[in-house]
Write a protein that holds these residues in place. Structure first.
Motif, short mmCIF file in Angstrom:
data_model
loop_
_atom_site.label_atom_id
_atom_site.label_comp_id
_atom_site.label_asym_id
_atom_site.label_seq_id
_atom_site.Cartn_x
_atom_site.Cartn_y
_atom_site.Cartn_z
N ILE A 59 0.84 -1.20 0.00
CA ILE A 59 0.00 0.00 0.00
C ILE A 59 0.86 1.24 0.00
O ILE A 59 0.58 2.23 -0.69
CB ILE A 59 -0.97 -0.01 1.19
CG1 ILE A 59 -2.03 -1.07 0.98
CG2 ILE A 59 -1.60 1.34 1.39
CD1 ILE A 59 -3.08 -1.08 2.05
N ASN A 61 3.81 1.47 -1.26
CA ASN A 61 4.34 1.61 -2.61
C ASN A 61 3.30 2.19 -3.56
O ASN A 61 3.60 3.08 -4.37
CB ASN A 61 4.80 0.25 -3.13
CG ASN A 61 6.13 -0.15 -2.54
OD1 ASN A 61 6.85 0.69 -2.03
ND2 ASN A 61 6.44 -1.42 -2.62
N LEU A 62 2.12 1.65 -3.47
CA LEU A 62 1.06 2.14 -4.36
C LEU A 62 0.80 3.62 -4.14
O LEU A 62 0.63 4.38 -5.10
CB LEU A 62 -0.22 1.34 -4.14
CG LEU A 62 -0.27 -0.08 -4.69
CD1 LEU A 62 -1.63 -0.68 -4.41
CD2 LEU A 62 0.00 -0.10 -6.16
N ASN A 63 0.77 4.01 -2.91
CA ASN A 63 0.54 5.43 -2.65
C ASN A 63 1.64 6.29 -3.24
O ASN A 63 1.40 7.36 -3.80
CB ASN A 63 0.47 5.67 -1.14
CG ASN A 63 -0.90 5.36 -0.58
OD1 ASN A 63 -1.89 5.51 -1.28
ND2 ASN A 63 -0.97 4.98 0.67
N GLU A 65 3.44 5.53 -5.81
CA GLU A 65 3.26 5.54 -7.25
C GLU A 65 2.20 6.55 -7.65
O GLU A 65 2.34 7.27 -8.65
CB GLU A 65 2.85 4.15 -7.74
CG GLU A 65 3.82 3.05 -7.43
CD GLU A 65 4.96 2.99 -8.41
OE1 GLU A 65 5.94 2.29 -8.14
OE2 GLU A 65 4.86 3.67 -9.45
#
Lengths: 93, 285
Positions: A59, A61-63, A65
């Protein structure tokens, strides 16, 4: 699923949520995670704590990105003569 | 009837053992007690400061589960729980108590003692005979302490997740997990869309294969004249993030949440209506 207890019928005091329900959610979560080392091979069991750990990392990492991409998109939108800008604008507005 | 608090050794000896004690192994949240044979239980001079009962809910027999036999050493399978009993009437006894620093742990058992007769069983050992018993009593709960450590780790991670996932106000595991799953799906979708919009020559092929919306996104890409390369093998979104970074300077984009980048669909025919809401459950063709 038959073992799933309705969440609205929570009892006061001790938790009556079944372990199966939580396990099911963990498995579902695991399916969403990127499988870096498995080559599409899934073992029967997943360790819940490992899943949660990877979820937290993922999560984050996704944020990150999302933040990066937002910056790039904003930059693209700024440039008025780019074809990309036109594309983005057409998608967003 | 039994008065649990007034039970002494005589009553103990006079009881009939109705159930097979071997079947009394309980799996509880944190306790298991392995049952032992009836003869092993009756020890001399064992005094009870208080008793707890195991309620067999099938036929409502009361059973006393006394302490272990004297000569039994600590074995890995022996699990006994000793909790401090705040309500003990025999104040003159010095209770041999395992120290659980986690007070909520104790409260849990005390509450259950006085509440409905759930399947819990704990024992209080008086150490008037502490010379013999203190070294034999397996006070260390190995399995349950490991389990407690794991539970602590688990709740730590739950708390972390709660902070990461927006609008996660309920603290129970199921809600946190539910919201996490939704949020992750949402983030993945968002990243897919954004990457298509923003990375014209740099479309990460991995993202197009990710999730259930890839065919829609491909259609979107093709419709706009972009040319995705041949389909690559499924690879995770993050692992494909060795994207060549365009030489953009960093501008702060005013987005505070997932929604800000995706306004409500406009009426423009080129705009993919329904693509942008948070929960993409309703925009499939």
């Amino acid at each position: 699923m038959s073992s799933r207890r309705s969440r609205s019928s929570r009892q006061t005091g001790t938790s009556m949520i079944s372990e199966d329900q939580i396990n099911d959610l963990v498995v579902q979560l695991h399916r969403l995670l990127p499988e870096l080392g498995n080559n599409n091979r899934r073992s029967g069991k997943v360790s819940a704590s490992k899943v949660l750990q990877e979820t937290c990392t993922y999560i984050r990492n996704l944020n990150k990105e999302v933040d990066d991409l937002s910056e790039r998109l904003s930059q693209l939108l700024e440039s008025t003569d780019s074809a990309q800008a036109a594309l983005i604008r057409s998608l967003l507005m | 009837g039994h008065n649990p608090r007034g039970l002494n050794n005589q009553d103990l000896m006079g009881l009939e053992w109705t159930n097979d004690v071997e079947s009394l192994a309980l799996k509880d949240q944190d306790i298991s007690v392995r049952a032992r044979s009836g003869e092993d239980r009756i020890t001399n001079g064992l005094k009870w400061s208080d008793d707890y009962f195991y309620y067999d809910q099938a036929d409502f027999h009361l059973q006393i589960v006394p302490e272990i036999r004297k000569e039994e050493e600590n074995s890995k399978k022996d699990l006994t729980l000793v909790v401090p009993d705040e309500h003990s009437e025999t104040g003159d006894h010095h209770l041999h108590i395992k120290d659980y620093s986690d007070s909520s742990y104790n409260r849990r058992f005390l509450r259950n003692k006085h509440a409905k007769p759930k399947r819990r069983r704990v024992q209080i050992l008086s150490d008037d005979e502490s010379g013999d018993f203190s070294r034999k009593v397996p006070l260390v709960i190995r399995k349950s302490s490991k389990r407690r450590i794991r539970d602590d780790m688990m709740s730590n991670k739950m708390r972390t997740l709660q902070q990461l996932v927006p609008n996660c106000h309920k603290t129970d595991k199921v809600s946190v997990l539910d919201k996490t799953i939704e949020y992750m799906k949402n983030l993945q979708l968002q990243l897919q869309v954004m990457s298509i919009m923003g990375m014209n020559p740099y479309i990460p092929q991995a993202t197009l294969n990710f999730g259930m919306h890839n065919h829609l996104l491909r259609a979107m890409v093709i419709a706009h004249g972009l040319n995705p390369a041949k389909q690559t093998t499924l690879s995770p979104l993050i692992a494909g993030s060795n994207w060549p970074s365009p030489p953009f300077s960093h501008l702060s984009f005013p987005h505070s949440s997932n929604q800000s980048l995706f306004p409500t669909p406009a009426s423009s025919p080129q705009c993919l209506c329904g693509l942008v809401p948070c929960f993409p459950s309703d925009f499939f063709f």
